[in-house]
Design an enzyme around this catalytic site. Structure first.
Site, PDB file in Angstrom:
ATOM      1  N   LYS A 100       0.866  -1.182   0.000  1.00  0.00           N
ATOM      2  CA  LYS A 100       0.000   0.000   0.000  1.00  0.00           C
ATOM      3  C   LYS A 100       0.900   1.228   0.000  1.00  0.00           C
ATOM      4  CE  LYS A 100      -4.512   0.682   0.682  1.00  0.00           C
ATOM      5  NZ  LYS A 100      -5.446  -0.357   0.285  1.00  0.00           N
TER       6      LYS A 100
HETATM    7  N1  GLU Z   1      -7.281  -0.272  -3.064  1.00  0.00           N
HETATM    8  C1  GLU Z   1      -8.055  -1.464  -3.160  1.00  0.00           C
HETATM    9  C2  GLU Z   1      -8.023  -2.218  -1.842  1.00  0.00           C
HETATM   10  O1  GLU Z   1      -7.761  -1.683  -0.802  1.00  0.00           O
HETATM   11  C3  GLU Z   1      -7.687  -2.323  -4.368  1.00  0.00           C
HETATM   12  C4  GLU Z   1      -6.290  -2.786  -4.462  1.00  0.00           C
HETATM   13  C5  GLU Z   1      -5.940  -3.451  -5.768  1.00  0.00           C
HETATM   14  O2  GLU Z   1      -6.784  -3.559  -6.640  1.00  0.00           O
HETATM   15  O3  GLU Z   1      -4.776  -3.840  -5.902  1.00  0.00           O
HETATM   16  O4  GLU Z   1      -8.334  -3.367  -1.804  1.00  0.00           O
END
Ligand code: GLU
Length: 409
Positions: A100
């Site tokens: 993240k």
């Molecule tokens: N930001 C989204 C989550 O927290 C999607 C992450 C992604 O598609 O890699 O799951």
């Protein structure tokens, strides 16, 4: 926030009785990258932001996870959310690890041109640690398909054509049909699956949704389409309530036109202060915005008997304990909002194969993946008499732990 996710991790690790060695290997992130993002603003001022990319664990595949542009982005948040991605990918059974990151800017204060500069600058700083087989970013809070397009373009300028470096791209630029609605639709499937176990359906329930961004907006749409009564929605400015059910499509049109919920008028619908949404009468409460929403102070005031975590990390450990002891069922983030990473996986596979799937195909595959993940977690929760969250972590830790042991330290 990382302490919170670590708490949930350790609680499940204890239930499983995993060894201290594996626990130590899985707990902390593998890599934390912190960069300066400096741009010249349109008025000539220098603006500097801090960008992060935390790569938690890649035992099961390349790192994967969103990028958020928000003033609260820092190392602690990024680390907590990266760990959640590791568990989420494992529960959804897609071949990724967790990451993240983001930038601590407020996009509302930036012009479109400045937003593009910030994005490209960030890619220049982190391009060595991301890549189609290394770490694949995606949209998250305040980031969208346009930003993903800039990321793909900037990365490709440095490394050659590489659409699979990022997911959530525009459909016209190597994106996948259905990625925009994926998280909201996945939450819908998760609720549907849970209710089916009690011989109930979406149309039997009333819903309140906190957050009307990409996730809340599509969730409201899909619930409404199945006859669910959405009685309240909120965004950063206000909340709309109608005990008889909002006209969801009219609200969505208003947001498309004005960007906000404020100013929407309809008979039977009233505006209440934003945070009061949490306490409205409803069967299902869905946080679909930022983390840390349910705390020891407000948990007792939530009237819903089912909480579905469309947002990441909305429940503190104290609130979680209160819900568990008071018969409030929580469908946890790492399961409920996995639709995003699942369709991101489909997009990545299509990019690598240079092949396009149809929307109907994506939706039915998403339903299958969500169904399997839900069945696994709900069955384990019943069998062991543990909460859905602990069951979800047990599944995830088991899978990631196994991959770690098989790979060797
Ligand atoms: N930001 C989204 C989550 O927290 C999607 C992450 C992604 O598609 O890699 O799951």
């Amino acid at each position: 926030m990382f302490d919170q996710t670590t708490y949930f991790f350790r609680r499940a690790a204890k239930v499983m009785g995993i060894g201290e060695r594996v626990q130590r290997l899985l707990e902390n992130p593998q890599r934390v990258v912190k960069v300066e993002v400096a741009i010249e603003r349109e008025n000539g001022d220098l603006a500097t932001y801090t960008g992060f990319r935390v790569q938690h664990n890649n035992a099961r595949g390349p790192f994967k996870g969103g990028l958020r542009f928000h003033p609260t982005v820092d190392e602690d948040h990024s680390t907590a959310l990266a760990a959640l991605m590791t568990w989420k990918a494992a529960i959804a059974d897609v071949p990724y690890g967790g990451a993240k990151g983001g930038i601590n800017c407020d996009p509302r204060e930036l012009s479109q041109g400045e937003l593009e500069k910030v994005t490209r600058r960030f890619v220049q700083e982190v391009h060595e640690v991301i890549g189609p087989q290394r770490d694949i970013p995606a949209p998250d809070v305040n980031t969208n398909a346009q930003i993903m397009a800039w990321i793909m373009n900037e990365y490709s300028r440095i490394n050659g054509f590489a659409p699979a470096v990022v997911t959530g791209k525009p459909v016209e630029l190597h994106g996948s049909p259905g990625r925009d609605e994926a998280t909201g639709l996945g939450v819908t499937f998760c609720i549907e699956n849970w209710l089916a176990r009690q011989n109930e359906e979406i149309k039997d329930k009333t819903y309140a949704i906190q957050g009307f961004g990409n996730v809340g907006n599509f969730l409201a749409h899909h619930l409404d389409q199945r006859g669910g009564k959405v009685v309240a929605v909120s965004d950063v400015g206000t909340a709309l309530v109608n005990p008889k059910g909002l006209d969801v499509e009219a609200v969505r049109r208003h947001v498309d036109e004005t960007g906000v919920l404020e100013g929407y008028k309809a008979a039977g619908t009233s505006e209440i202060p934003r945070d009061d949404l949490l306490y409205v009468d409803c069967d299902v409460m869905v946080p679909a915005a930022l983390g840390g929403v349910f705390t020891k102070d407000n948990a007792k005031d939530i009237k819903a008997k089912l909480i579905v975590e469309a947002a990441n990390a909305p429940t503190t450990p104290e609130a979680d304990e209160y819900f568990e002891n008071n018969g409030v069922v929580v469908l946890p983030d790492v399961l409920a909002n996995a639709g995003g990473i699942i369709v991101s996986y489909f997009e990545w596979v299509q990019n690598i194969q240079q092949f396009r799937w149809e929307l109907e195909d994506i939706r039915s595959k998403l339903n299958r993946f969500m169904g399997k993940a839900c069945d696994t977690v709900y069955d384990l929760s019943d069998r062991k008499d543990i909460s859905k969250r602990t069951a979800a972590y047990v599944v995830a830790i088991g899978r990631v732990g196994k991959a770690t042991v098989l790979s060797g330290i």
